[in-house]
Motif scaffolding. Structure first.
Motif, mmCIF file in Angstrom:
data_model
loop_
_atom_site.group_PDB
_atom_site.id
_atom_site.type_symbol
_atom_site.label_atom_id
_atom_site.label_comp_id
_atom_site.label_asym_id
_atom_site.label_seq_id
_atom_site.Cartn_x
_atom_site.Cartn_y
_atom_site.Cartn_z
ATOM 1 N N ASP A 1 0.865 -1.234 0.164
ATOM 2 C CA ASP A 1 -0.096 0.030 -0.073
ATOM 3 C C ASP A 1 0.794 1.385 -0.033
ATOM 4 O O ASP A 1 1.986 1.273 0.466
ATOM 5 C CB ASP A 1 -0.905 -0.039 1.132
ATOM 6 C CG ASP A 1 -2.168 0.885 1.124
ATOM 7 O OD1 ASP A 1 -2.782 0.845 -0.006
ATOM 8 O OD2 ASP A 1 -2.418 1.846 1.988
ATOM 9 N N GLN A 2 0.377 2.190 -0.572
ATOM 10 C CA GLN A 2 1.209 3.327 -0.804
ATOM 11 C C GLN A 2 2.568 3.297 -1.720
ATOM 12 O O GLN A 2 3.527 4.073 -1.421
ATOM 13 C CB GLN A 2 1.448 4.177 0.270
ATOM 14 C CG GLN A 2 0.297 4.685 1.140
ATOM 15 C CD GLN A 2 -0.501 5.869 0.329
ATOM 16 O OE1 GLN A 2 0.007 6.952 0.183
ATOM 17 N NE2 GLN A 2 -1.787 5.635 0.062
ATOM 18 N N PHE A 3 2.354 2.304 -2.652
ATOM 19 C CA PHE A 3 3.597 2.040 -3.618
ATOM 20 C C PHE A 3 3.813 3.353 -4.394
ATOM 21 O O PHE A 3 2.983 4.121 -4.775
ATOM 22 C CB PHE A 3 3.458 0.870 -4.534
ATOM 23 C CG PHE A 3 2.305 0.875 -5.231
ATOM 24 C CD1 PHE A 3 2.574 1.229 -6.658
ATOM 25 C CD2 PHE A 3 1.074 0.804 -5.236
ATOM 26 C CE1 PHE A 3 1.647 1.402 -7.720
ATOM 27 C CE2 PHE A 3 0.010 0.534 -6.048
ATOM 28 C CZ PHE A 3 0.418 0.878 -7.268
ATOM 29 N N ALA A 4 5.001 3.564 -4.835
ATOM 30 C CA ALA A 4 5.290 4.696 -5.896
ATOM 31 C C ALA A 4 5.069 4.409 -7.267
ATOM 32 O O ALA A 4 5.539 3.472 -7.997
ATOM 33 C CB ALA A 4 6.842 4.859 -5.670
ATOM 34 N N GLY B 1 -0.169 8.179 -5.922
ATOM 35 C CA GLY B 1 -0.555 8.718 -6.617
ATOM 36 C C GLY B 1 -2.503 8.711 -6.502
ATOM 37 O O GLY B 1 -3.035 9.185 -7.120
ATOM 38 N N GLY B 2 -2.608 7.728 -5.786
ATOM 39 C CA GLY B 2 -4.166 7.361 -5.808
ATOM 40 C C GLY B 2 -4.720 6.341 -6.426
ATOM 41 O O GLY B 2 -5.949 6.184 -6.602
ATOM 42 N N MET B 3 -3.884 5.383 -7.396
ATOM 43 C CA MET B 3 -4.235 4.582 -8.305
ATOM 44 C C MET B 3 -4.312 3.112 -7.240
ATOM 45 O O MET B 3 -3.534 2.679 -6.673
ATOM 46 C CB MET B 3 -3.386 4.271 -9.301
ATOM 47 C CG MET B 3 -3.632 3.221 -10.158
ATOM 48 S SD MET B 3 -2.610 3.131 -11.575
ATOM 49 C CE MET B 3 -0.935 2.941 -10.635
ATOM 50 N N THR B 4 -5.644 2.746 -7.362
ATOM 51 C CA THR B 4 -5.807 1.335 -6.933
ATOM 52 C C THR B 4 -5.483 0.297 -7.784
ATOM 53 O O THR B 4 -6.014 0.159 -9.048
ATOM 54 C CB THR B 4 -7.414 1.030 -6.612
ATOM 55 O OG1 THR B 4 -7.663 2.266 -5.509
ATOM 56 C CG2 THR B 4 -7.492 -0.315 -5.574
ATOM 57 N N LEU B 5 -4.812 -0.807 -7.387
ATOM 58 C CA LEU B 5 -4.297 -1.944 -8.273
ATOM 59 C C LEU B 5 -5.089 -3.122 -7.524
ATOM 60 O O LEU B 5 -4.494 -3.490 -6.533
ATOM 61 C CB LEU B 5 -2.816 -1.924 -8.514
ATOM 62 C CG LEU B 5 -2.449 -3.040 -9.031
ATOM 63 C CD1 LEU B 5 -1.349 -2.564 -10.450
ATOM 64 C CD2 LEU B 5 -1.610 -4.313 -8.371
ATOM 65 N N THR B 6 -5.564 -3.965 -8.216
ATOM 66 C CA THR B 6 -5.848 -5.478 -7.888
ATOM 67 C C THR B 6 -4.681 -6.267 -8.481
ATOM 68 O O THR B 6 -4.629 -6.306 -9.524
ATOM 69 C CB THR B 6 -7.234 -5.805 -8.456
ATOM 70 O OG1 THR B 6 -8.326 -4.779 -7.997
ATOM 71 C CG2 THR B 6 -7.801 -7.225 -8.023
ATOM 72 N N PRO B 7 -4.382 -7.023 -7.435
ATOM 73 C CA PRO B 7 -2.924 -7.971 -7.848
ATOM 74 C C PRO B 7 -3.474 -9.232 -8.645
ATOM 75 O O PRO B 7 -4.566 -9.568 -8.229
ATOM 76 C CB PRO B 7 -2.310 -8.118 -6.601
ATOM 77 C CG PRO B 7 -3.389 -8.386 -5.463
ATOM 78 C CD PRO B 7 -4.379 -7.081 -5.963
ATOM 79 N N ASP B 8 -2.504 -9.773 -9.194
ATOM 80 C CA ASP B 8 -2.659 -10.938 -9.764
ATOM 81 C C ASP B 8 -2.660 -12.251 -8.903
ATOM 82 O O ASP B 8 -3.185 -13.185 -8.975
ATOM 83 C CB ASP B 8 -1.593 -11.494 -10.917
ATOM 84 C CG ASP B 8 -1.586 -10.244 -11.939
ATOM 85 O OD1 ASP B 8 -2.831 -10.039 -12.642
ATOM 86 O OD2 ASP B 8 -0.671 -9.737 -12.257
ATOM 87 N N CYS B 9 -1.875 -12.054 -7.803
ATOM 88 C CA CYS B 9 -1.525 -13.086 -6.622
ATOM 89 C C CYS B 9 -1.098 -12.367 -5.325
ATOM 90 O O CYS B 9 -1.074 -11.287 -5.227
ATOM 91 C CB CYS B 9 -0.629 -14.149 -7.359
ATOM 92 S SG CYS B 9 0.972 -13.424 -7.791
ATOM 93 N N ASP B 10 -0.762 -13.274 -4.499
ATOM 94 C CA ASP B 10 -0.264 -13.009 -3.104
ATOM 95 C C ASP B 10 1.206 -13.106 -3.157
ATOM 96 O O ASP B 10 1.850 -13.624 -4.098
ATOM 97 C CB ASP B 10 -0.929 -13.637 -1.873
ATOM 98 C CG ASP B 10 -0.688 -15.230 -2.192
ATOM 99 O OD1 ASP B 10 0.424 -15.635 -2.600
ATOM 100 O OD2 ASP B 10 -1.605 -16.121 -1.361
#
Length: 194
Positions: free
Chosen positions: A10-13, A49-58
């Motif tokens: 969370d809060q990645f660049a 920057g506020g972009m939400t990302l749904t990951p492919d996996c854990d």
């Protein structure tokens, strides 16, 4: 085709993988690398920057065909969530898989002793000492450069995303050194050098 796993907290660049992932997926040499995004627990994360990302996996295990583990910097590398990444880094290094870390992710590597035997850089030697404490003994291997590649470890500071991209592409043999250099030059300088 080999997989390159990008780890996001969370809060990645947003910008720190913005050139590397597209280059691997098809911008330089298409068809050689698949890009997958992973987060602890496989939950969606939000960028600086506020972009939400749904990951492919854990982040529990590396893919069987893993060629690279890329730790994307951001504001959460000193949190308990980040600690869940330590076994993944250890596994990648023990199998000779590329580990790339940029910005605070490089400081995370220092905090866990992963930079003690390789030439490296980060967001300044003082920050690596601060994060690393007694676990960081690699001061003499620190280099004041945008990005450093030593064997299967690539590190960069937060403003070295293009150099980080170049060094990761070279380590992964994503294309010829000449093509990688040309791509770097174009992204660095654009159509016109000012």
């Amino acid at each position: 085709m080999k997989t390159v796993l990008f780890v996001l907290l969370d809060q990645f660049a947003d910008w720190e993988s913005a050139f590397l992932a597209p280059a691997l997926r098809g911008g330089i040499m298409p068809g050689r690398h698949a890009v997958r995004y992973a987060t602890p627990g496989g939950v969606p994360v939000r960028s600086i920057g506020g972009m939400t990302l749904t990951p492919d996996c854990d982040t529990e295990t590396l893919p069987d065909d893993c060629a690279g583990l890329i730790l994307v910097g951001g504001m959460s590398w000193a949190t308990p969530e980040a600690e869940r990444i330590v076994p993944l880094v250890r596994e990648a290094l023990s199998h000779g898989i590329l580990v790339g870390a940029i910005c605070n992710a490089a400081s995370f590597l220092a905090a866990h002793g992963f930079l003690n035997g390789v030439r490296h850089t980060g967001n300044g030697l003082e920050m690596l000492r601060e994060w690393g404490g007694a676990n960081y003994t690699g001061e003499k291997l620190y280099q004041e450069r945008q990005a450093v590649r030593d064997g299967n470890v690539v590190t960069a500071n937060g403003s070295g995303y293009l150099e980080f991209t170049r060094e990761c592409l070279l380590a992964l043999e994503a294309d010829t050194p000449e093509q990688i250099a040309a791509s770097y030059a174009f992204n660095k300088h654009g159509f016109y050098q000012e």
